[in-house]
Every structure is written in C-alpha cells, then in structure tokens.
Design an enzyme around this catalytic site. Structure first.
Site, PDB file in Angstrom:
ATOM      1  N   PHE A 141       9.190 -13.239   1.080  1.00 37.70           N
ATOM      2  CA  PHE A 141       8.334 -13.381   2.223  1.00 37.70           C
ATOM      3  C   PHE A 141       8.866 -11.875   3.133  1.00 37.70           C
ATOM      4  O   PHE A 141      10.068 -12.252   3.610  1.00 37.70           O
ATOM      5  CB  PHE A 141       8.009 -14.528   3.178  1.00 37.70           C
ATOM      6  CG  PHE A 141       7.193 -14.390   4.005  1.00 37.70           C
ATOM      7  CD1 PHE A 141       5.809 -14.356   4.177  1.00 37.70           C
ATOM      8  CD2 PHE A 141       7.535 -13.743   5.641  1.00 37.70           C
ATOM      9  CE1 PHE A 141       4.662 -14.098   5.275  1.00 37.70           C
ATOM     10  CE2 PHE A 141       6.630 -13.716   6.779  1.00 37.70           C
ATOM     11  CZ  PHE A 141       5.338 -13.686   6.537  1.00 37.70           C
ATOM     12  N   ASP A 226      16.529  -8.183   3.283  1.00 37.62           N
ATOM     13  CA  ASP A 226      15.851  -8.330   4.562  1.00 37.62           C
ATOM     14  C   ASP A 226      16.398  -9.736   5.139  1.00 37.62           C
ATOM     15  O   ASP A 226      16.479 -10.702   4.504  1.00 37.62           O
ATOM     16  CB  ASP A 226      14.407  -8.964   3.951  1.00 37.62           C
ATOM     17  CG  ASP A 226      13.580  -9.443   5.001  1.00 37.62           C
ATOM     18  OD1 ASP A 226      13.880  -9.890   6.089  1.00 37.62           O
ATOM     19  OD2 ASP A 226      12.245  -9.678   4.581  1.00 37.62           O
ATOM     20  N   LYS A 255      13.925 -11.360  14.253  1.00 32.16           N
ATOM     21  CA  LYS A 255      14.031 -12.872  14.878  1.00 32.16           C
ATOM     22  C   LYS A 255      15.036 -13.142  16.048  1.00 32.16           C
ATOM     23  O   LYS A 255      14.900 -13.060  17.191  1.00 32.16           O
ATOM     24  CB  LYS A 255      14.078 -13.779  13.870  1.00 32.16           C
ATOM     25  CG  LYS A 255      13.081 -13.795  12.950  1.00 32.16           C
ATOM     26  CD  LYS A 255      12.931 -15.143  11.952  1.00 32.16           C
ATOM     27  CE  LYS A 255      11.567 -15.176  11.042  1.00 32.16           C
ATOM     28  NZ  LYS A 255      10.777 -16.055  11.661  1.00 32.16           N
TER      29      LYS A 255
HETATM   30  C1  LIG Z   1      12.343 -12.859   5.611  1.00 34.98           C
HETATM   31  C2  LIG Z   1      11.478 -12.265   6.299  1.00 34.98           C
HETATM   32  N1  LIG Z   1      11.013 -11.073   6.591  1.00 34.98           N
HETATM   33  C3  LIG Z   1      10.284 -10.717   7.443  1.00 34.98           C
HETATM   34  C4  LIG Z   1       9.379 -11.607   8.336  1.00 34.98           C
HETATM   35  C5  LIG Z   1       8.342 -11.006   9.359  1.00 34.98           C
HETATM   36  O1  LIG Z   1       9.016 -10.895  10.428  1.00 34.98           O
HETATM   37  P1  LIG Z   1       7.785 -10.815  11.564  1.00 34.98           P
HETATM   38  O2  LIG Z   1       7.096 -12.354  11.668  1.00 34.98           O
HETATM   39  O3  LIG Z   1       8.702 -10.650  12.876  1.00 34.98           O
HETATM   40  O4  LIG Z   1       7.074  -9.838  11.731  1.00 34.98           O
HETATM   41  C6  LIG Z   1       9.621 -12.984   8.492  1.00 34.98           C
HETATM   42  C7  LIG Z   1       9.184 -13.952   9.066  1.00 34.98           C
HETATM   43  O5  LIG Z   1       9.147 -15.037   9.165  1.00 34.98           O
HETATM   44  C8  LIG Z   1      10.893 -13.218   7.597  1.00 34.98           C
HETATM   45  O6  LIG Z   1      11.439 -14.499   7.340  1.00 34.98           O
END
Ligand SMILES: Cc1ncc(COP(=O)(O)O)c(C=O)c1O
Length: 423
Positions: A141, A226, A255
């Site tokens: 994700f 990520d 986050k």
């Molecule tokens: C691993 C990862 N990357 C990207 C995102 C996307 O982040 P945002 O919701 O701040 O756009 C998330 C959100 O849960 C995530 O867990």
C-alpha cells in the site's frame, strides 16, 4: 452554531454533507490526553491505534502543544518563495540521523511516495538512461493518489479508476526469485514497505531485503523504502531499515513525523537528488513553518524523553503477553509486526471487525484489516499498564467467545478421573 456535543447531529451532518468514503464508528472525540481520547459524553477510550500510527506523542503532548502554540502565534505559512528556518532544521535533523543527504517536505504519505516515484524516473532521465519501470510488491500500500494507487499492489484500490499510471510491475512479497525475474533494462527502482501495514502487518524477511539491496546495487537500480507507517520510531528504531542492515536510496516518511500535524518527507542521497532540477517538483504547503515545527518537536521529544526505549520495552511486553494468549486460544493464528506496529490474526471463528467493535465496547480503539486481522499502532508513549489493559481486554473477549486451549494439566485431569470419580 456548535454541533460538538450532539453525536446524532454530527452523524447527520456527516451523512448529508461529507463524501461517504469512510465507515466510522459512532464516536466523536472532544479532546485527547496522552493515550486516551474523550468523547462527547466525557467517556475515555484507550487509543491503541493512535490516528493510524500518527499520534506518536499521544494527544495534547505538553511539549508539542507548547511549540505549536508558539509557532501559530508567530507564522504558520509563508510559501517556498523564501527560506524557512524550521524546514532547514528538520531537513538537517533527518539527514543527520539517516543515510540521506537531502530532504523534501510535503503533506502526506502519498505525496512523499509520488515524489519518490518521480525522483527515481527523473534520476535516470537526466542520466540519459531509458529506465522508468518501478517494481512494487503485491499486497503493498503506497497511497490513494493516481500515481500511488498505480504503485500499490492491490487491484481493489485502482480498478475503478483505470487506466492507472503505466510502468509498474508487481511481485510476490518476500519472494526474491520473483523480484529478480521482474528486473529488466527498463527497471528504475524497487519500492517496498518493510512491514506491509495496510494488508495485515506482514514484515519483510531480513534475508530478502538484503538480497534486494544487492540486486539493486548489481543492476544499478534504486531502492525506495516506504516508511510512511514504519518510520519515526514506530518499530523500535528511528527508521525500520536500520533493523535490516541496509541503506536505501530513497525513503519516504509521513504519519508519525508531525505527531498529528500533516507532513510528509522524502529523503534521498545527493546522487539520487540529481533527478530533480529546480522547478521539477514542488508543493504549496509542503515544509511550512507549522508542519516543520511539529516535525522538529517530535524528533526532539523522541530523543529527550528516550521514547525509543519505551517503544522497545512495551513492545517486548506486548509480544510476550499476546504470544501467551495465542498459546491459550487457538483462535489467535498469529501475532506479528515490530515495535508498536502489531497485527493479531484470528481464525474463522473470530471476525476482526467484531473484535474491533467488542474492544470499542470496552473503550479500547484498534483498527481491523480484512476479515481476520486487528492492528494496533498506539502512541509511542504508551505505558506498560495501558498495554496490559489491552491484552486483558482481548483475553476477556476471547474467553467469552471461544474455548481456551486445554493445557497439559487440564488434559491429564480429563483423562485421569479424580479419586472417587468415574469417567
Ligand atoms: C506504507 C504507506 N504508504 C503510504 C501511505 C499513504 O499515506 P497518506 O494516507 O498519508 O497519504 C500509507 C497510509 O496508510 C502507508 O501505510
């Protein structure tokens, strides 16, 4: 007009005026304090999900609140037309504690990943190499923008919005051969999470990540990690990659970095930074004084209050207690994760969404993923006794739902009748 204390009215307004894309519990919080949230009826809830791994310092943290109050009274935003001291300071702090030489700030995880994807492509473009493909993992994700749903290896997030951005390939997570065979002359980068948080808290194997790093080095490919969910102390080290003995070329954060104030960051080496020339990328809000003050304060508090020590201590306790519970109840299939990012998977007898509701009924907040996993990502300041209350609640719910596994003594007692008893 204030609708703050009328939950029915809040829900009514939401239903009628907000895009219906979420599925919230019938709860609205007035304020928070530490690891607790307080609803309109003044009832306290233990926050074991921390705004989905965001409220790293809990709610209304004294030092963060003070720093933000001060910053709001001085300057919130001024644009990237000017130098921003808070932004320079945060970039310095993040580079000093990582592999990185340069930082870019934005407003969310998806935006940080967009920047990473663009930077990887720009890097090869400016080198005059025709490499643009990004390999990501199935069940990953990476966000909700068009670029990041294209990177995300779960078709359910992108199918209704096809056609997606071309140039992404998806491989089996933790399967090195699959990844190796996906590499071509066109591959620019491999982009991975170290714990797939949104698909059920699945950690990457150390060997796998080391092999991926070597493959990237041997083939001249960039490695993007990520860390939007795993970064900023969540897994017990500031960056999760530290636990894998590798250095990425690009890392994304969001986050927990702002402790609740929206901020995203992309970190990279000087070499990779050549992928953006002035004007190639930017954002209006990204890196503003308020968001960067939040980031700077979170980083300072992590150090001053030795919060990583707390993450590791409470994590060990949680894993020990939850593993004990999985020995007691066969309905717990697995307990996995790192630090304070933990998934508990149940068998078909327990629905994860029911477990989430039952816990909410006991005033404990978690998230559920799919049918079988509940995830916790509490504030990094959580105490052992708060974590213990969570384990006790799970025990109490399972006790009333599924029979406990029999221990050896019980089995022997069952088999051998007590004196005077006949079987
Ligand atoms: C691993 C990862 N990357 C990207 C995102 C996307 O982040 P945002 O919701 O701040 O756009 C998330 C959100 O849960 C995530 O867990």
């Amino acid at each position: 007009m204030s609708i703050e204390n009328d939950l029915d009215l809040i829900m009514d307004f939401d239903k009628n005026y907000c895009l219906q894309i979420y599925n919230p519990l019938p709860l609205a919080f007035k304020y928070g304090k530490g690891c607790y949230l307080v609803d309109e009826k003044d009832e306290e809830y233990l926050d074991m999900i921390g705004g989905i791994a965001v409220n790293s310092l809990g709610h209304a943290h004294r030092k963060l609140t003070k720093a933000l109050r001060r910053q709001v009274g001085e300057i919130i935003h001024c644009s990237n037309y000017y130098y921003i001291p808070q932004r320079s300071e945060l970039a310095y702090k993040l580079c000093k504690r990582s592999f990185a030489d340069k930082a870019f700030f934005c407003n969310s995880g998806a935006e940080a990943n967009e920047a990473a994807i663009k930077l990887a492509r720009g890097y090869f473009h400016y080198k005059g190499e025709d490499r643009y493909e990004i390999i990501t993992a199935k069940m990953s994700f990476h966000g909700r923008t068009l670029g990041t749903i294209s990177a995300t290896g779960q078709p359910k997030f992108s199918e209704p919005f096809a056609p997606v951005v071309p140039g992404f390939k998806y491989v089996e997570f933790n399967n090195f051969e699959d990844l190796e065979s996906a590499v071509t002359q066109k591959t620019a980068a491999v982009m991975l999470e170290l714990i797939q948080g949104e698909s059920g808290v699945h950690p990457a194997d150390e060997e796998y990540i080391k092999n991926v790093r070597k493959l990237c080095d041997d083939s001249g490919i960039l490695l993007i990690i990520d860390e939007v969910q795993t970064g900023v102390g969540r897994t017990g080290t500031f960056f999760c990659y530290e636990q894998y003995g590798i250095k990425p070329d690009i890392v994304t954060l969001a986050k927990g970095l702002g402790g609740g104030v929206p901020i995203g960051a992309m970190l990279c080496t000087d070499e990779v930074a050549t992928g953006f020339k002035p004007g190639d990328h930017g954002t209006t809000f990204g890196g503003n004084p308020l968001a960067c003050t939040a980031g700077n304060t979170v980083l300072d508090v992590l150090d001053e209050d030795r919060i990583l020590d707390n993450v590791n201590e409470v994590s060990s306790m949680l894993f020990e207690k939850l593993t004990k519970l999985s020995g007691k109840y066969s309905a717990i299939k697995s307990v996995r994760g790192k630090g304070l990012l933990i998934g508990i998977e149940f068998d078909e007898r327990i629905s994860a969404s029911n477990m989430r509701l039952e816990l909410a009924g006991k005033h404990i907040l978690v998230s559920s993923i799919g049918n079988s996993v509940i995830r916790i990502a509490p504030p990094l300041i959580i105490t052992k006794s708060q974590a213990n209350a969570f384990c006790k609640a799970i025990d109490g719910i399972l006790k009333n739902t599924v029979p406990a596994k029999k221990n050896v003594i019980d089995i022997i007692k069952d088999k051998i009748p007590a004196k005077g008893e006949t079987k």
